[in-house]
Write a protein that holds these residues in place. Structure first.
Motif, PDB file in Angstrom:
ATOM      1  N   PRO A 174      -2.477   1.961  17.822  1.00 39.08           N
ATOM      2  CA  PRO A 174      -2.174   0.567  17.472  1.00 39.08           C
ATOM      3  C   PRO A 174      -3.203  -0.048  16.520  1.00 39.08           C
ATOM      4  CG  PRO A 174      -1.993   0.917  19.850  1.00 39.08           C
ATOM      5  CD  PRO A 174      -2.670   2.120  19.279  1.00 39.08           C
ATOM      6  N   VAL A 175      -4.491   0.255  16.745  1.00 41.06           N
ATOM      7  CA  VAL A 175      -5.535  -0.302  15.879  1.00 41.06           C
ATOM      8  C   VAL A 175      -5.412   0.271  14.471  1.00 41.06           C
ATOM      9  CG1 VAL A 175      -8.022  -0.566  15.557  1.00 41.06           C
ATOM     10  CG2 VAL A 175      -7.059  -0.595  17.858  1.00 41.06           C
ATOM     11  N   LEU A 176      -5.126   1.565  14.373  1.00 45.84           N
ATOM     12  CA  LEU A 176      -4.962   2.202  13.066  1.00 45.84           C
ATOM     13  C   LEU A 176      -3.797   1.586  12.296  1.00 45.84           C
ATOM     14  CD1 LEU A 176      -5.642   4.476  11.037  1.00 45.84           C
ATOM     15  CD2 LEU A 176      -4.061   5.930  12.298  1.00 45.84           C
ATOM     16  N   ALA A 177      -2.695   1.303  12.994  1.00 39.76           N
ATOM     17  CA  ALA A 177      -1.531   0.714  12.330  1.00 39.76           C
ATOM     18  C   ALA A 177      -1.875  -0.642  11.724  1.00 39.76           C
ATOM     19  CB  ALA A 177      -0.377   0.566  13.326  1.00 39.76           C
ATOM     20  N   ARG A 178      -2.664  -1.460  12.445  1.00 40.39           N
ATOM     21  CA  ARG A 178      -3.037  -2.775  11.925  1.00 40.39           C
ATOM     22  C   ARG A 178      -3.979  -2.645  10.733  1.00 40.39           C
ATOM     23  NH1 ARG A 178      -3.011  -4.037  17.630  1.00 40.39           N
ATOM     24  NH2 ARG A 178      -1.275  -5.421  18.058  1.00 40.39           N
ATOM     25  N   ILE A 179      -4.896  -1.684  10.783  1.00 37.81           N
ATOM     26  CA  ILE A 179      -5.825  -1.494   9.667  1.00 37.81           C
ATOM     27  C   ILE A 179      -5.063  -1.039   8.424  1.00 37.81           C
ATOM     28  CG2 ILE A 179      -7.721  -0.050   8.828  1.00 37.81           C
ATOM     29  CD1 ILE A 179      -8.908  -0.123  11.615  1.00 37.81           C
ATOM     30  N   LEU A 180      -4.126  -0.119   8.592  1.00 35.98           N
ATOM     31  CA  LEU A 180      -3.326   0.350   7.450  1.00 35.98           C
ATOM     32  C   LEU A 180      -2.511  -0.781   6.844  1.00 35.98           C
ATOM     33  CD1 LEU A 180      -2.036   3.785   8.823  1.00 35.98           C
ATOM     34  CD2 LEU A 180      -3.647   3.435   6.942  1.00 35.98           C
ATOM     35  N   ALA A 181      -1.930  -1.615   7.705  1.00 36.42           N
ATOM     36  CA  ALA A 181      -1.154  -2.747   7.190  1.00 36.42           C
ATOM     37  C   ALA A 181      -2.060  -3.744   6.476  1.00 36.42           C
ATOM     38  CB  ALA A 181      -0.411  -3.435   8.341  1.00 36.42           C
ATOM     39  N   GLU A 182      -3.247  -3.981   7.006  1.00 35.15           N
ATOM     40  CA  GLU A 182      -4.182  -4.922   6.398  1.00 35.15           C
ATOM     41  C   GLU A 182      -4.637  -4.428   5.030  1.00 35.15           C
ATOM     42  OE1 GLU A 182      -6.332  -8.382   6.151  1.00 35.15           O
ATOM     43  OE2 GLU A 182      -5.065  -7.819   7.834  1.00 35.15           O
ATOM     44  N   LEU A 183      -4.802  -3.109   4.887  1.00 38.17           N
ATOM     45  CA  LEU A 183      -5.272  -2.537   3.625  1.00 38.17           C
ATOM     46  C   LEU A 183      -4.127  -2.192   2.672  1.00 38.17           C
ATOM     47  CD1 LEU A 183      -8.064  -0.128   4.933  1.00 38.17           C
ATOM     48  CD2 LEU A 183      -8.318  -2.424   4.001  1.00 38.17           C
ATOM     49  N   LYS A 184      -2.879  -2.503   3.056  1.00 42.02           N
ATOM     50  CA  LYS A 184      -1.711  -2.223   2.228  1.00 42.02           C
ATOM     51  C   LYS A 184      -1.552  -0.725   1.973  1.00 42.02           C
ATOM     52  CE  LYS A 184      -0.771  -6.562   1.709  1.00 42.02           C
ATOM     53  NZ  LYS A 184       0.358  -7.144   2.435  1.00 42.02           N
ATOM     54  N   LEU A 185      -1.814   0.072   2.990  1.00 44.46           N
ATOM     55  CA  LEU A 185      -1.719   1.524   2.824  1.00 44.46           C
ATOM     56  C   LEU A 185      -0.523   2.126   3.555  1.00 44.46           C
ATOM     57  CD1 LEU A 185      -5.472   2.604   3.175  1.00 44.46           C
ATOM     58  CD2 LEU A 185      -4.131   2.332   1.091  1.00 44.46           C
ATOM     59  N   LEU A 186       0.283   1.282   4.221  1.00 47.65           N
ATOM     60  CA  LEU A 186       1.443   1.819   4.930  1.00 47.65           C
ATOM     61  C   LEU A 186       2.456   2.454   3.995  1.00 47.65           C
ATOM     62  CD1 LEU A 186       2.063  -0.909   7.641  1.00 47.65           C
ATOM     63  CD2 LEU A 186       1.579   1.478   8.066  1.00 47.65           C
ATOM     64  N   THR A 187       2.486   2.016   2.741  1.00 52.71           N
ATOM     65  CA  THR A 187       3.456   2.546   1.781  1.00 52.71           C
ATOM     66  C   THR A 187       3.001   3.855   1.157  1.00 52.71           C
ATOM     67  OG1 THR A 187       2.425   1.232   0.053  1.00 52.71           O
ATOM     68  CG2 THR A 187       4.311   0.271   1.185  1.00 52.71           C
ATOM     69  N   THR A 188       1.748   4.204   1.326  1.00 53.37           N
ATOM     70  CA  THR A 188       1.191   5.362   0.630  1.00 53.37           C
ATOM     71  C   THR A 188       1.353   6.628   1.462  1.00 53.37           C
ATOM     72  OG1 THR A 188      -1.003   5.002   1.593  1.00 53.37           O
ATOM     73  CG2 THR A 188      -0.509   3.880  -0.481  1.00 53.37           C
ATOM     74  N   ASP A 189       1.143   7.770   0.814  1.00 54.71           N
ATOM     75  CA  ASP A 189       1.207   9.050   1.524  1.00 54.71           C
ATOM     76  C   ASP A 189       0.149   9.117   2.622  1.00 54.71           C
ATOM     77  OD1 ASP A 189       3.270   9.883  -0.055  1.00 54.71           O
ATOM     78  OD2 ASP A 189       1.997  10.912  -1.501  1.00 54.71           O
ATOM     79  N   ILE A 190      -1.028   8.575   2.315  1.00 58.78           N
ATOM     80  CA  ILE A 190      -2.111   8.607   3.304  1.00 58.78           C
ATOM     81  C   ILE A 190      -1.752   7.765   4.531  1.00 58.78           C
ATOM     82  CG2 ILE A 190      -3.350   6.688   2.229  1.00 58.78           C
ATOM     83  CD1 ILE A 190      -5.922   7.920   3.006  1.00 58.78           C
ATOM     84  N   GLY A 191      -1.051   6.672   4.319  1.00 61.72           N
ATOM     85  CA  GLY A 191      -0.640   5.833   5.440  1.00 61.72           C
ATOM     86  C   GLY A 191       0.371   6.527   6.324  1.00 61.72           C
ATOM     87  N   ARG A 192       1.384   7.151   5.716  1.00 63.16           N
ATOM     88  CA  ARG A 192       2.391   7.868   6.502  1.00 63.16           C
ATOM     89  C   ARG A 192       1.765   9.021   7.280  1.00 63.16           C
ATOM     90  NH1 ARG A 192       5.426   6.827   1.753  1.00 63.16           N
ATOM     91  NH2 ARG A 192       4.891   8.856   0.869  1.00 63.16           N
ATOM     92  N   MET A 193       0.849   9.739   6.609  1.00 58.70           N
ATOM     93  CA  MET A 193       0.207  10.877   7.257  1.00 58.70           C
ATOM     94  C   MET A 193      -0.679  10.422   8.418  1.00 58.70           C
ATOM     95  SD  MET A 193      -1.691  13.940   5.203  1.00 58.70           S
ATOM     96  CE  MET A 193      -0.684  13.543   3.794  1.00 58.70           C
ATOM     97  N   ALA A 194      -1.427   9.332   8.207  1.00 56.14           N
ATOM     98  CA  ALA A 194      -2.322   8.827   9.254  1.00 56.14           C
ATOM     99  C   ALA A 194      -1.531   8.352  10.466  1.00 56.14           C
ATOM    100  CB  ALA A 194      -3.182   7.691   8.702  1.00 56.14           C
ATOM    101  N   MET A 195      -0.410   7.663  10.245  1.00 55.05           N
ATOM    102  CA  MET A 195       0.400   7.169  11.361  1.00 55.05           C
ATOM    103  C   MET A 195       0.981   8.329  12.169  1.00 55.05           C
ATOM    104  SD  MET A 195       0.672   3.797  11.675  1.00 55.05           S
ATOM    105  CE  MET A 195       2.313   3.330  12.199  1.00 55.05           C
ATOM    106  N   SER A 196       1.497   9.345  11.472  1.00 54.21           N
ATOM    107  CA  SER A 196       2.080  10.491  12.172  1.00 54.21           C
ATOM    108  C   SER A 196       1.014  11.246  12.956  1.00 54.21           C
ATOM    109  CB  SER A 196       2.753  11.426  11.162  1.00 54.21           C
ATOM    110  OG  SER A 196       3.790  10.765  10.477  1.00 54.21           O
ATOM    111  N   ALA A 197      -0.137  11.494  12.320  1.00 51.79           N
ATOM    112  CA  ALA A 197      -1.209  12.225  12.994  1.00 51.79           C
ATOM    113  C   ALA A 197      -1.760  11.427  14.177  1.00 51.79           C
ATOM    114  CB  ALA A 197      -2.324  12.537  11.998  1.00 51.79           C
TER     115      ALA A 197
END
Length: 805
Positions: A174-197
Motif C-alpha cells: 500500500p505504501v509503495l502504491a501511494r509513492i508511485l502515484a505521488e511521483l507519477k510513475l504508475l503509468t511507467t514500466d517501472i511503476g507496473r513492474m514495482a506494483m506487480s513485484a
C-alpha cells in the motif's frame, strides 16, 4: 538473607466515571482515558502528516514517528505525562483496541490483493520479486548473527534468524502504491513492474511471517511448531474451499446498482473476528486469519466495495493509529547508546538497503532493464510500512527481539521508507514523451475533414449524461473515424485503503479501465454508460483513468492530452445546478484543476457548465433535436467556439445559431485602456482580421440548419438583451477571452474568471436560461507570465464608466 519484597499489582480500571463533580478523575477510568488517547494520537499524526506532505512522504511515516514521540523516546520520558495519559494499567485496553483496529485493517489490505492478478504476474516481475526477497532474507540472517553475539544474547536462535530475515525482506504494497502515484510513475514500466513485484512480495512476506510465528512458540517440542504450521495451512485450505463459495453466493445475491444487504456485511465482519479467533487459537496470530479472509472475498460486483465503505474510515482513521502508538510505547531509542550500538544501527541500515537494492538491480539488469530504472526500482522495493511493524511487534511480544534490537529495527523501517521518495526523484527522471505529428491542437483548422480528438474528463456519474450527449453532438456526420474520444475518469488518490483498491483495479493511469474481452470487476455504471453509447454510435471511445492527488491531477490531464494528441480538453465546471436553478459548489478543489489545465494545456480547453444538456440520460442520434447558439464577439477563443459549433451543426438533429455582435457607430474609436491585471494566455494584437465573414457566409449557405445573424449593439445592456432572446436554446458556445469593444464593455461581476465575461453573464443568477454553456479557450502555443501586460481592450462608454479591476 531472603528478600521478602511484596509486589502490588494495580487495580483494574473501571469503564466509566461518575464525573468530576462527584470527585472522580476521568483519567482514572478506561473509557474516557481511551477517548483522550485516540484524540491525542489523531491530532498528533495528522499534524505531522501535514508538515511531511511537502516532502512527499506517505502518512505511515507520520504515524510511526508520532507513536515514537509519544513513547519513552520523547514525551514519554516525562513521568507525569506517561502516568497520566498512558498509565501501565491502561495499556491492555489500548493494545486491545489497537489490535482490533489492525484486525479489520488487514482484512481491508487482503481485499486490495486480487489472487487473479498474482497469477498474471509476468516472469520479469516475478523474478524481481523473488530476488528482492531472497537476498535481503539471507543478509538478514547474517546480520542476526552479529546482533545475537552482541546486543541480543540469550534469544532463541531459530526464530530470531527468521524474524530478522522477514523484517529485511518485506516490501509495503500500500505504501509503495501511494509513492508511485505521488511521483507519477504508475503509468511507467517501472511503476507496473514495482506494483506487480510488491504484490508478490506482500503475499510471500505473510507466508514467511506465519512460518516465523510458528517457530517462535514457547513449546519445548519441535513438533509443536510443526503442528502450528500444519494447522495454519489447513485453515487456509478451509477458507479457500469452504468459506469462499459462501462469499461467492453472497456476491451473486448483490446485484449492481442496489444496496448490499446489511446481513451480508455484518456476517462478513463477524467472520473476520471468527477467523482471527481461530488463527489465534492455532498460535499463528489473529491478524493472519483476517488477512486470509480478505484475500478470498471475491472482488467482482459491489460487495467488496461495500465492505470497504463500511469499515475503512473508522478503522484507518481512529483505531489504526493506536497501533502505531502501541508500537511507539515499546520503542525506546535511548537504549541505543555506545559505539557498538550505533555501529550495529548503521550495519542494519546498510544491510537493509543493500540487500533490497542489490538483489533487485542485479535481476533487473539480467532482464535487460536500464540501469537507471533498475536502481529506482531497487529503492522502491525497499519501502517498509505497517507489515514491518507487525513483524517487529510480534517478535517483541514473543521475546524474540529485545528493546534495543526492536528500536534499531523500527528506525530502519522509518529510514528506508523516508529515503525512497527523494532518492527515486534524484536517480530516475522519466523522459517526457513528445508526441510526434501533433498537428491539430485546436478544433479550428484548415482541413475540416481531419479526425477530431477530444479528451473529456468527468469526476463521477453526475457528469456522465451531459458529457455523453456532448460527445453525441460532436459526432457530426456519419463518416467513420472523424471523431475519437478519450473519456478520462478523474479519481482522487488519498490515504484511504479504498484508494489503493482503486489503483489496483485501474492498474495504471491513462489505460483503459475495462477490458472488452473479459468480465471485469469494474463493471460499474461508468463502464455500462460508455459501452452502451459506443454500441449505439460510431464513435470510438477510449476510457482512461487518472488516479492522483487533487493538486497534481492537472498534470495527468495535460500529459494524456499531449500523448493522445487531443485537439480539445473538456472539463466539468466545479459547480452543479440545484433544483431552484442556482449553482452550488461541488468541490472547490475541482476549480483548481480547471484553472491549472487552462494555464498548462497543450491544446484547446472547454469548460462545460451543465444545466441538463439533453436531459438526465443519453439521447440517441435519431432523437436529437437541439438548438445550439454561438455568441461571436471576436478573437481566437470565439473562433474556436465557432469552429466547434460548425462541427456540431453537421449532426442532423442540431440547429446552430451564429450571433455576430458588431459595435454601433457610437462605440467606434472610443478610449482604449490597457488592463494590466489580466495575465491571461493570449497573443497580442486584434484577432478579428483573421475572421473572414464572407467566407463563413459562403460556407454555411448550403446548410439549412445554420443561421447567421449580425447584431449591432451600443452598450452592455443591449448586448445582454440580445443574448437573452436566445435563452431557450440548449447550449451556448462562447469564447473565454472574447476581444473587441463590445466584449470589453461587459462588466459582469463574478468569482469565476475561468469562464470569461460572457460565460459569467450566462451563468449569473440574473440571467434566466435553461441552456448549458461551453466556454472555450483556444491553444496559442505560448504562455505569458502573470506579470505580463494583458492587451484586452476596456472601453469607456458614454452612459457609464467601466472600471478596471
Amino acid at each position: 538473607m531472603a528478600n521478602n519484597t511484596t509486589v502490588t499489582c494495580p487495580s483494574p480500571m473501571k469503564a466509566t466515571s461518575n464525573g468530576v463533580f462527584q470527585g472522580d478523575n476521568p483519567l482514572d477510568f478506561a473509557l474516557p482515558l481511551a477517548i483522550l488517547q485516540i484524540c491525542l494520537v489523531f491530532a498528533l499524526t495528522r499534524i505531522l502528516a501535514y508538515f511531511l506532505r511537502p516532502l512527499r512522504q506517505p502518512r505511515v511515516i507520520a504515524e510511526i514517528v508520532g507513536g515514537i514521540l509519544l513513547g519513552p523516546s520523547a514525551l514519554g520520558r516525562n513521568k507525569n505525562f506517561i502516568d497520566a495519559i498512558f498509565p501501565a494499567r491502561s495499556l491492555t485496553v489500548l493494545d486491545t483496541l489497537a489490535n482490533l483496529g489492525l484486525l479489520f485493517f488487514l482484512f481491508l489490505v487482503g481485499l486490495e490483493l486480487d489472487p487473479k492478478s498474482l497469477r498474471r504476474t509476468g516472469k520479469k516481475a516475478l523474478s524481481i520479486a523473488l530476488a528482492g526477497i531472497t537476498l535481503p532474507f539471507v543478509l538478514g540472517i547474517g546480520t542476526s548473527f552479529a546482533l545475537k553475539g552482541t546486543i541480543s544474547k540469550g534469544v532463541d536462535g531459530g526464530p530470531f534468524l527468521v524474524f530478522m530475515g522477514v523484517a529485511l525482506s518485506i516490501t509495503a504494497f500500500p505504501v509503495l502504491a501511494r509513492i508511485l502515484a505521488e511521483l507519477k510513475l504508475l503509468t511507467t514500466d517501472i511503476g507496473r513492474m514495482a506494483m506487480s513485484a510488491a504484490a508478490v512480495n506482500d503475499v510471500a512476506a505473510w507466508i514467511l511471517l506465519a512460518l516465523a510465528i510458528s517457530l517462535s512458540g514457547s513449546g519445548h517440542s519441535p513438533l509443536v511448531s510443526l503442528w502450528v504450521f500444519l494447522c495454519g495451512c489447513a485453515f487456509v485450505l478451509v477458507c479457500i474451499f469452504a468459506v469462499r463459495p459462501v462469499f461467492k453466493w453472497m456476491v451473486q445475491r448483490c446485484p449492481e446498482g442496489e444496496p448490499v444487504d446489511e446481513l451480508y456485511v455484518c456476517a462478513t465482519l463477524v467472520s473476520v473476528l471468527a477467523a482471527g479467533f481461530v488463527t489465534d487459537t492455532i498460535g499463528i496470530h489473529a491478524l493472519f486469519g483476517a488477512f486470509v479472509l480478505g484475500i478470498i472475498v471475491p472482488k467482482e460486483g459491489p460487495f467488496a466495495g461495500a465492505l470497504v465503505e463500511k469499515v475503512e474510515d473508522l478503522v484507518s482513521g481512529l483505531f489504526l493509529p493506536l497501533y502505531f502508538v502501541s508500537s511507539g510505547l515499546k520503542t525506546d531509542i535511548t537504549t541505543i547508546r555506545g559505539a557498538q550500538s550505533w555501529g550495529l544501527l548503521v550495519l542494519v541500515f546498510s544491510t537493509a538497503c543493500f540487500g533490497k537494492v542489490a538483489g533487485t538491480v542485479a535481476v533487473s539488469l539480467l532482464c535487460k532493464v536500464p540501469f537507471q530504472e533498475a536502481l529506482a526500482l531497487g529503492f522502491l522495493m525497499n519501502t517498509k510500512g505497517l507489515v514491518e511493524l507487525i513483524v517487529l511487534n510480534i517478535g517483541k511480544d514473543r521475546k524474540v527481539l529485545n528493546d534495543e534490537t526492536f528500536a534499531i529495527m523500527v528506525l530502519m523501517a522509518v529510514f528506508t521508507t523516508f529515503i525512497t521518495t527523494p532518492i527515486v526523484m534524484a536517480v530516475y527522471k522519466p523522459a517526457k514523451r513528445l508526441s510526434k505529428d501533433y498537428k491539430y491542437k485546436t478544433i479550428e483548422r484548415k482541413d475540416p475533414n481531419s479526425q477530431l480528438r477530444l479528451l473529456t474528463c468527468f469526476h463521477g456519474t453526475r457528469n456522465l449524461p451531459t458529457m455523453i450527449n456532448l460527445i453525441e453532438a460532436s459526432r457530426g456526420t456519419e463518416k467513420r473515424g472523424r471523431l475519437c474520444v478519450y473519456a478520462m475518469h478523474l479519481m482522487e488518490l488519498n490515504e484511504r485503503p479504498s484508494a489503493i483498491l482503486m489503483v489496483h483495479k485501474a492498474r495504471n493511469n491513462g489505460l483503459p479501465f475495462w477490458n472488452k474481452g473479459q468480465q471485469s470487476a469494474n463493471n460499474n455504471q461508468v463502464v455500462v454508460a460508455f459501452e452502451t453509447f459506443e454500441q449505439l454510435s460510431r464513435v470510438a471511445i477510449r476510457p482512461m483513468t487518472a488516479i492522483s492527488s487533487i493538486t497534481s491531477m492537472h498534470e495527468d490531464i495535460c500529459t494524456s492530452a499531449d500523448s493522445e494528441r487531443a485537439a480539445m480538453i473538456i472539463l466539468p465546471f466545479h459547480k452543479h445546478q440545484r433544483l431552484d436553478g442556482t449553482f452550488e459548489t461541488t468541490r472547490s478543489e475541482y476549480r483548481l484543476i480547471n484553472q491549472q489545465v487552462l494555464q498548462n494545456a497543450p491544446c484547446s480547453v472547454g469548460i462545460i457548465v451543465d444545466r441538463g444538456l439533453g436531459g438526465s440520460s443519453h439521447v440517441s442520434a435519431s432523437n436529437v433535436d437541439s438548438v445550439f447558439t454561438v455568441l461571436f464577439f471576436g478573437g481566437s477563443d470565439d473562433r474556436e467556439a465557432l469552429a466547434y459549433g460548425l462541427r456540431m451543426a453537421e449532426h442532423p438533429g442540431i440547429n446552430l445559431n451564429i450571433i455576430h455582435f458588431l459595435p454601433s457607430p457610437e462605440l467606434q474609436g472610443e478610449i482604449v485602456r490597457v488592463d494590466v491585471n489580466d495575465g491571461s494566455n493570449t497573443s497580442a494584437g486584434p484577432m478579428e482580421n483573421k475572421f473572414n465573414i464572407a467566407e463563413l457566409k459562403q460556407k454555411i449557405s448550403n446548410y439549412s440548419s445554420i443561421k447567421y445573424e449580425e447584431r449591432v449593439v451600443g452598450n452592455a445592456a443591449e448586448t445582454t438583451a440580445s443574448i437573452h432572446e436566445f435563452s431557450q436554446c440548449n447550449l451556448f458556445l462562447v469564447g473565454r477571452r472574447p476581444q473587441g469593444q463590445i466584449a470589453s464593455a461587459l462588466n459582469v461581476k463574478s468569482d469565476c474568471p475561468e469562464l470569461g465575461p460572457v460565460g459569467c453573464l450566462l451563468t449569473s443568477p440574473d440571467f434566466s436560461t435553461t441552456a448549458s454553456v461551453l466556454v472555450v479557450q483556444q491553444h496559442h502555443g505560448l504562455t505569458l507570465s502573470n506579470s505580463s501586460v494583458g492587451l484586452s481592450k476596456v472601453v469607456v462608454l458614454p452612459e457609464e464608466d467601466s472600471e478596471t479591476s
